[in-house]
Motif scaffolding. Structure first.
Motif, PDB file in Angstrom:
ATOM      1  N   UNK A 192       8.795 -10.243   3.091  1.00  0.00           N
ATOM      2  CA  UNK A 192       9.896  -9.680   3.878  1.00  0.00           C
ATOM      3  C   UNK A 192      11.169 -10.479   3.616  1.00  0.00           C
ATOM      4  N   UNK A 193      12.270  -9.756   3.493  1.00  0.00           N
ATOM      5  CA  UNK A 193      13.577 -10.377   3.278  1.00  0.00           C
ATOM      6  C   UNK A 193      14.530  -9.905   4.361  1.00  0.00           C
ATOM      7  N   UNK A 194      15.528 -10.711   4.623  1.00  0.00           N
ATOM      8  CA  UNK A 194      16.502 -10.391   5.663  1.00  0.00           C
ATOM      9  C   UNK A 194      17.154  -9.033   5.370  1.00  0.00           C
ATOM     10  N   UNK A 195      17.191  -8.183   6.374  1.00  0.00           N
ATOM     11  CA  UNK A 195      17.831  -6.883   6.252  1.00  0.00           C
ATOM     12  C   UNK A 195      16.987  -5.820   5.570  1.00  0.00           C
ATOM     13  N   UNK A 196      15.741  -6.142   5.232  1.00  0.00           N
ATOM     14  CA  UNK A 196      14.898  -5.185   4.513  1.00  0.00           C
ATOM     15  C   UNK A 196      13.594  -4.890   5.248  1.00  0.00           C
ATOM     16  N   UNK A 197      13.604  -4.917   6.572  1.00  0.00           N
ATOM     17  CA  UNK A 197      12.361  -4.715   7.320  1.00  0.00           C
ATOM     18  C   UNK A 197      11.745  -3.343   7.053  1.00  0.00           C
ATOM     19  N   UNK A 198      12.556  -2.289   7.085  1.00  0.00           N
ATOM     20  CA  UNK A 198      12.013  -0.934   6.939  1.00  0.00           C
ATOM     21  C   UNK A 198      11.304  -0.744   5.602  1.00  0.00           C
ATOM     22  N   UNK A 199      11.930  -1.195   4.538  1.00  0.00           N
ATOM     23  CA  UNK A 199      11.314  -1.078   3.208  1.00  0.00           C
ATOM     24  C   UNK A 199      10.068  -1.948   3.136  1.00  0.00           C
ATOM     25  N   UNK A 200      10.171  -3.176   3.668  1.00  0.00           N
ATOM     26  CA  UNK A 200       9.026  -4.084   3.654  1.00  0.00           C
ATOM     27  C   UNK A 200       7.845  -3.487   4.407  1.00  0.00           C
ATOM     28  N   UNK A 201       8.096  -2.896   5.574  1.00  0.00           N
ATOM     29  CA  UNK A 201       6.993  -2.365   6.376  1.00  0.00           C
ATOM     30  C   UNK A 201       6.287  -1.215   5.643  1.00  0.00           C
ATOM     31  N   UNK A 202       7.049  -0.393   4.912  1.00  0.00           N
ATOM     32  CA  UNK A 202       6.416   0.677   4.121  1.00  0.00           C
ATOM     33  C   UNK A 202       5.575   0.082   2.998  1.00  0.00           C
ATOM     34  N   UNK A 203       6.131  -0.914   2.320  1.00  0.00           N
ATOM     35  CA  UNK A 203       5.380  -1.551   1.231  1.00  0.00           C
ATOM     36  C   UNK A 203       4.147  -2.276   1.757  1.00  0.00           C
ATOM     37  N   UNK A 204       4.297  -2.944   2.896  1.00  0.00           N
ATOM     38  CA  UNK A 204       3.168  -3.683   3.474  1.00  0.00           C
ATOM     39  C   UNK A 204       2.046  -2.722   3.868  1.00  0.00           C
ATOM     40  N   UNK A 205       2.418  -1.584   4.456  1.00  0.00           N
ATOM     41  CA  UNK A 205       1.392  -0.602   4.819  1.00  0.00           C
ATOM     42  C   UNK A 205       0.646  -0.140   3.571  1.00  0.00           C
ATOM     43  N   UNK A 206       1.382   0.155   2.498  1.00  0.00           N
ATOM     44  CA  UNK A 206       0.740   0.586   1.256  1.00  0.00           C
ATOM     45  C   UNK A 206      -0.156  -0.518   0.701  1.00  0.00           C
ATOM     46  N   UNK A 207       0.318  -1.747   0.759  1.00  0.00           N
ATOM     47  CA  UNK A 207      -0.467  -2.869   0.251  1.00  0.00           C
ATOM     48  C   UNK A 207      -1.767  -3.020   1.042  1.00  0.00           C
ATOM     49  N   UNK A 208      -1.645  -3.005   2.357  1.00  0.00           N
ATOM     50  CA  UNK A 208      -2.832  -3.185   3.200  1.00  0.00           C
ATOM     51  C   UNK A 208      -3.809  -2.025   3.027  1.00  0.00           C
ATOM     52  N   UNK A 209      -3.304  -0.796   3.012  1.00  0.00           N
ATOM     53  CA  UNK A 209      -4.180   0.372   2.821  1.00  0.00           C
ATOM     54  C   UNK A 209      -4.839   0.337   1.445  1.00  0.00           C
ATOM     55  N   UNK A 210      -4.096  -0.102   0.439  1.00  0.00           N
ATOM     56  CA  UNK A 210      -4.652  -0.199  -0.908  1.00  0.00           C
ATOM     57  C   UNK A 210      -5.747  -1.264  -0.965  1.00  0.00           C
ATOM     58  N   UNK A 211      -5.537  -2.364  -0.247  1.00  0.00           N
ATOM     59  CA  UNK A 211      -6.520  -3.440  -0.220  1.00  0.00           C
ATOM     60  C   UNK A 211      -7.816  -2.958   0.440  1.00  0.00           C
ATOM     61  N   UNK A 212      -7.678  -2.373   1.630  1.00  0.00           N
ATOM     62  CA  UNK A 212      -8.830  -1.852   2.374  1.00  0.00           C
ATOM     63  C   UNK A 212      -8.282  -1.045   3.548  1.00  0.00           C
ATOM     64  N   UNK A 213      -8.532   0.245   3.569  1.00  0.00           N
ATOM     65  CA  UNK A 213      -7.944   1.103   4.600  1.00  0.00           C
ATOM     66  C   UNK A 213      -8.370   0.676   6.007  1.00  0.00           C
ATOM     67  N   UNK A 214      -9.530   0.085   6.154  1.00  0.00           N
ATOM     68  CA  UNK A 214      -9.971  -0.394   7.468  1.00  0.00           C
ATOM     69  C   UNK A 214      -9.052  -1.484   8.011  1.00  0.00           C
ATOM     70  N   UNK A 215      -8.380  -2.191   7.124  1.00  0.00           N
ATOM     71  CA  UNK A 215      -7.476  -3.242   7.569  1.00  0.00           C
ATOM     72  C   UNK A 215      -6.269  -2.657   8.297  1.00  0.00           C
ATOM     73  N   UNK A 216      -5.792  -1.488   7.861  1.00  0.00           N
ATOM     74  CA  UNK A 216      -4.651  -0.869   8.542  1.00  0.00           C
ATOM     75  C   UNK A 216      -5.052  -0.467   9.959  1.00  0.00           C
ATOM     76  N   UNK A 217      -6.293  -0.068  10.153  1.00  0.00           N
ATOM     77  CA  UNK A 217      -6.776   0.280  11.497  1.00  0.00           C
ATOM     78  C   UNK A 217      -6.677  -0.898  12.449  1.00  0.00           C
ATOM     79  N   UNK A 218      -6.822  -2.113  11.930  1.00  0.00           N
ATOM     80  CA  UNK A 218      -6.704  -3.314  12.763  1.00  0.00           C
ATOM     81  C   UNK A 218      -5.300  -3.404  13.347  1.00  0.00           C
ATOM     82  N   UNK A 219      -4.290  -3.084  12.548  1.00  0.00           N
ATOM     83  CA  UNK A 219      -2.902  -3.129  13.031  1.00  0.00           C
ATOM     84  C   UNK A 219      -2.643  -1.986  14.002  1.00  0.00           C
ATOM     85  N   UNK A 220      -3.123  -0.808  13.683  1.00  0.00           N
ATOM     86  CA  UNK A 220      -2.880   0.369  14.523  1.00  0.00           C
ATOM     87  C   UNK A 220      -3.600   0.257  15.861  1.00  0.00           C
ATOM     88  N   UNK A 221      -4.857  -0.172  15.829  1.00  0.00           N
ATOM     89  CA  UNK A 221      -5.684  -0.177  17.041  1.00  0.00           C
ATOM     90  C   UNK A 221      -5.662  -1.484  17.810  1.00  0.00           C
TER      91      UNK A 221
END
Length: 163
Positions: free
Chosen positions: A6-35
């Protein structure tokens, strides 16, 4: 894949990339953040010990996923901000804390830009007025801190950067 930092002023882009990264790693991991956190027995009030050890294979897998996501998120934070977040209990709370922190930085930058533009046009604004306006503009999650700061006796002498 490389963890997006994450970089200053780039939260929205970072959050989209982070979601893709986490889902790509293991979709169950994204459920941890959501739930949110594991659904385990709560630690009794007044105790500061760690949550109870997992008893089932499902609880153990959930705990591992929680730790993996939290580690990924902490690795995505620049070193200068890391101490702010290392004590956050779970991945969902960590994700929210990052969002709030970066939205506060964004609000501060916008506010500074407005003040600079007013000063360029000849407006004279006192430090107290600047500080009070900034504190009123904070998100509701900052209400308690803003109230304390608003009532400080030296609010008219504090520079906004120090505030």
């Amino acid at each position: 894949m490389k963890i997006p930092i994450i970089r200053k002023g780039e939260y929205d882009i970072w959050s989209m990339r982070m979601r893709q990264y986490i889902c790509h790693t293991d979709h169950n991991l994204w459920d941890v953040i959501v739930n949110g956190d594991l659904k385990e027995e709560p630690v009794p009030t007044g105790e500061t010990s760690a949550p109870p050890a997992p008893k089932t294979a499902k609880q153990l897998a959930a705990r591992r996923n929680q730790e993996r996501v939290k580690s990924i998120l902490l690795l995505a934070i620049p070193d200068e901000y890391l101490l702010k977040f290392h004590n956050v209990a779970d991945a969902k709370s960590l994700c929210e804390a990052i969002k709030i922190s970066w939205s506060l930085d964004k609000a501060y930058d916008r506010f500074q830009k407005l003040i600079s533009q007013l000063e360029v046009h000849g407006a004279l604004i006192s430090k107290e007025d600047i500080n009070q306006k900034f504190l009123r503009s904070l998100p509701s999650s900052w209400n308690q801190i803003a109230l304390i700061m608003r009532n400080k006796p030296d609010i008219d002498e504090i520079d906004i950067d120090d505030l």
